[in-house]
Every structure is written in C-alpha cells, then in structure tokens.
Design an enzyme around this catalytic site. Structure first.
Site, short mmCIF file in Angstrom:
data_model
loop_
_atom_site.label_atom_id
_atom_site.label_comp_id
_atom_site.label_asym_id
_atom_site.label_seq_id
_atom_site.Cartn_x
_atom_site.Cartn_y
_atom_site.Cartn_z
N GLU A 11 -2.35 -1.37 -11.63
CA GLU A 11 -3.04 -2.64 -11.44
C GLU A 11 -4.55 -2.44 -11.34
O GLU A 11 -5.04 -1.36 -11.00
CB GLU A 11 -2.54 -3.33 -10.18
N CYS A 26 0.19 6.93 -4.95
CA CYS A 26 -0.77 7.78 -4.24
C CYS A 26 0.00 8.61 -3.22
O CYS A 26 0.99 8.14 -2.64
CB CYS A 26 -1.81 6.91 -3.53
N CYS A 31 -2.05 7.07 3.74
CA CYS A 31 -2.76 6.28 4.75
C CYS A 31 -1.85 5.15 5.23
O CYS A 31 -1.25 4.43 4.43
CB CYS A 31 -4.06 5.72 4.18
N CYS A 85 -2.08 1.33 3.89
CA CYS A 85 -2.30 1.12 2.45
C CYS A 85 -0.97 0.97 1.72
O CYS A 85 -0.11 1.85 1.78
CB CYS A 85 -3.09 2.29 1.86
N GLY A 108 -4.32 5.05 -5.92
CA GLY A 108 -4.61 6.44 -6.23
C GLY A 108 -5.84 6.96 -5.53
O GLY A 108 -6.69 6.20 -5.05
N GLU A 109 -5.94 8.26 -5.44
CA GLU A 109 -7.09 8.96 -4.87
C GLU A 109 -7.82 9.66 -6.02
O GLU A 109 -7.30 10.61 -6.61
CB GLU A 109 -6.62 9.97 -3.83
N SER A 146 -13.56 6.66 2.92
CA SER A 146 -12.65 5.93 3.78
C SER A 146 -12.59 6.67 5.12
O SER A 146 -11.92 7.70 5.23
CB SER A 146 -11.26 5.85 3.14
N LEU A 147 -13.28 6.13 6.11
CA LEU A 147 -13.38 6.82 7.40
C LEU A 147 -12.37 6.27 8.40
O LEU A 147 -11.51 6.99 8.89
CB LEU A 147 -14.80 6.67 7.94
N ASN A 155 -5.82 -5.77 6.38
CA ASN A 155 -4.91 -6.64 5.62
C ASN A 155 -3.49 -6.17 5.95
O ASN A 155 -3.05 -5.15 5.43
CB ASN A 155 -5.20 -6.53 4.12
N CYS A 189 -5.06 -3.33 -2.57
CA CYS A 189 -4.53 -2.21 -3.34
C CYS A 189 -3.02 -2.07 -3.19
O CYS A 189 -2.51 -1.94 -2.09
CB CYS A 189 -5.19 -0.91 -2.88
#
Length: 346
Positions: A93, A113, A117, A120, A160-161, A215-216, A291, A334
């Site tokens: 996507e 991915c 996380c 996500c 994805g990373e 992304s912290l 989210n 995502c």
C-alpha cells in the site's frame, strides 16, 4: 539463468547493459528514461529502440510490473490510499497526502515488516519479503499517472523498514533522483527508520542529503524495549551517536517521530529525558497521537495533553509539531488497509 530486472537498473547499469549487447551507451539512457521519466513498463512500445534490441532485452531481462487493485479516497481531506498487487500476488500500500506545500506520497519498502513495534499494524504478520527498487518506484509512477500530476515529496515510511532492505532502498534513491529519470531532489525525500544503527552510518557515508526520520517513541531504554524490539539490540545512546554522525555528514536537521501513548511516554519525566537525549542535535520532534489497533491495548492522550507535551518541549527549545491526521475515514495508517483487505479476501 536469472533474468535482469530491467526497471530496477540505475542509469549507469542501463548503459553498461546496452554496451554488453553491442549497442551504444545512449540506448541505455533511452531505456532508463522510458521507465523513469515516461513511467512506462511495456518493452514492446519503446519505439526508440530497434526491434532486434527489444527482442534481446525481452530474452535476457524482464520488467517488474505492479498494478493498482483498489483506491480509497478520503471525504475529509483528499487523502488517497492505494493498494497494489505485485506479480507474486502479494499486496502492498501507499498513501497520497495533499498539503499546502505540495503532494506527498508515503510508499512501502517491504511486504510486511519484521521490526515488531507494538503499535504498528504493518508488522503483525512479520516480513514476507523485500520490495525491489522497481516495485518502490512504480508505486510513485502509478499514483502520478492516476492523478495526472507529479509528486513533490516522497516518504519511505509505509509498510516495511527501509534500512532492513538497504541495497534496494539505496538503488531506489539513486534512480528516483537521477536527472535522466524522475529528477526528484534528495531534499524532498524522507527516510524513516526504527533505528538500525549500523545502517544509519552506512547511509551517512553515501552522502545523499535526504531527511532522516527516527522512530524514537521513548527517551528511556527500558520503556523503548517494551514497544520496539530493535531497542534490545541498539541502545538510545548508540542510536543518538549514529544520528549525530548522520547530522554531521549531511548537515540536515533530524526528525524524531514520537507516538504519544497515554501513561506510557507522555509524562513530565519523558519531556525532561527527551530534552537531555536530544541536547546538541539539530532536531525536530513530530508528535503522533497513538492510532489504536486491536493488538495494542493502549490509548492516545487527550488533545489538551498532547498540546501540553508540545509546549513543554518548546520551552526547552526543541522544535515540535503535532502531526495532522490524514485519511482517518479510510484507515490511512501504515498497514491497516492492507490487513483489512487481506482478511476480507481470505
């Protein structure tokens, strides 16, 4: 013998291919521009190339094609979400977002991915495979053809990373930037990573002045490990050292993505620690109210709490914005739409 993926070749590789076939190098430019300026994928229709050359290309190589299978359009803000089918039937996507400063596309770099996380959606089924550079490029080209306009900004922040698919991502960056192709400025490209520290050093050494987004999500190692498995491998100290190296090499401000989760990372001590962690960096924090997804049983803070967190950071001279939500009526975060589509078609 494995065939060459022709629309994943850089300009120099396209030229070399033509020289190897006994053609002039300018034929490589024609091939490269056909894919990346004309945004075409049908080898039969490259009329600039001799018919014999086209036949040899089809024998030795192939063109990786993707197609739009579904498009969702937000009634709230003109955001568009695209689902693409790959040649192996996998689904990915992309999101088109309209801003006053231009049109931005957020693309995927992998099918799924493996970073894990907690909040996500794109990581819940793990990583299926990496995308090729052609599959990344064609997300942009198909969206541009669909809307009849060019994209201004590109964000590698979809499923994805990017740094877990490093070579294909690097190839994508060089192709999309090439003046003989799409000619996108590196400064109009943002790459988001959860923090694969060695690859941040590698990317810095490429000297591509793209914007790096980290992304912290927590300034404390103990809390970050709970929500981001990558933090078990690389500490915040190690991550910040790599980021400082990238900042020095690129002379670019670093963006830190910070998803606010109620009672987890929105406390006063988080503000204080963030200020210490980012001390000495040219940085910008992008606050993202959580989210919610069904697999992560946490809530977003109330809006006034988000605003207060922003003010506290700004008091400490940290440039901070709150990300405006886009496409909330079409599951534009995502991985959400892809998962919904796959589950609905089982």
């Amino acid at each position: 013998m494995k065939k060459t993926e022709l629309n994943s070749l850089t300009l120099e590789e396209s030229k070399k291919l033509m020289l190897d076939l006994g053609e002039k190098s300018y034929r490589g430019e024609q091939l490269f521009s056909y894919f990346n300026r004309n945004k075409e994928v049908n080898l039969d229709k490259i009329n600039l190339l001799p018919k014999k050359t086209r036949s040899v290309l089809m024998e030795k190589g192939y063109v990786n094609k993707i197609k739009i299978i579904k498009k969702f359009e937000s009634k709230l803000d003109n955001t568009k979400k695209y689902l693409f089918a790959l040649e192996d039937k996998n689904i990915i996507e992309s999101v088109l977002m309209i801003y006053p400063h231009g049109k931005s596309v957020c693309i995927s770099t992998q099918v799924g991915c493996r970073m894990g996380c907690e909040f996500c959606a794109s990581t819940k089924e793990g990583r299926v495979r990496d995308l090729t550079s052609a599959e990344m490029l064609n997300q942009i080209y198909l969206i541009e053809k669909d809307i009849g306009e060019n994209i201004d900004n590109i964000v590698l922040m979809g499923s994805g990373e990017p740094l877990d698919n490093y070579q294909n991502t690097l190839r994508f960056l060089k192709i999309i930037h090439d003046p003989k192709g799409h000619n996108t400025s590196y400064r109009n490209i943002t790459l988001s990573t959860c923090g694969i520290t060695p690859k941040i050093y590698d990317l810095a050494d490429e000297n591509l002045p793209i914007t790096l987004s980290i992304s912290l999500h927590s300034p404390f190692d103990s809390e970050r490990r709970k929500i981001m498995p990558i933090a078990k491998t690389y500490s915040i100290k190690e991550l910040i050292q790599a980021v400082k190296y990238y900042e020095k090499k690129s002379n670019r401000r670093i963006t830190f993505e910070y998803t606010l989760v109620e009672g987890v990372n929105d406390r006063k001590e988080d503000v204080e620690e963030l200020s210490d962690v980012l001390n000495g960096l040219k940085s910008h924090i992008n606050l993202i109210p959580l989210n919610p997804i069904k697999e992560y049983n946490k809530s977003r803070p109330e809006r006034n709490r988000v605003e207060e967190f922003k003010k506290e950071l700004e008091k400490r001279h940290i440039k901070t914005t709150i990300r405006g939500e886009k496409g909330t009526d079409i599951s534009a975060s995502c991985g959400q739409l892809r998962r919904d589509y796959i589950e609905g078609n089982k």
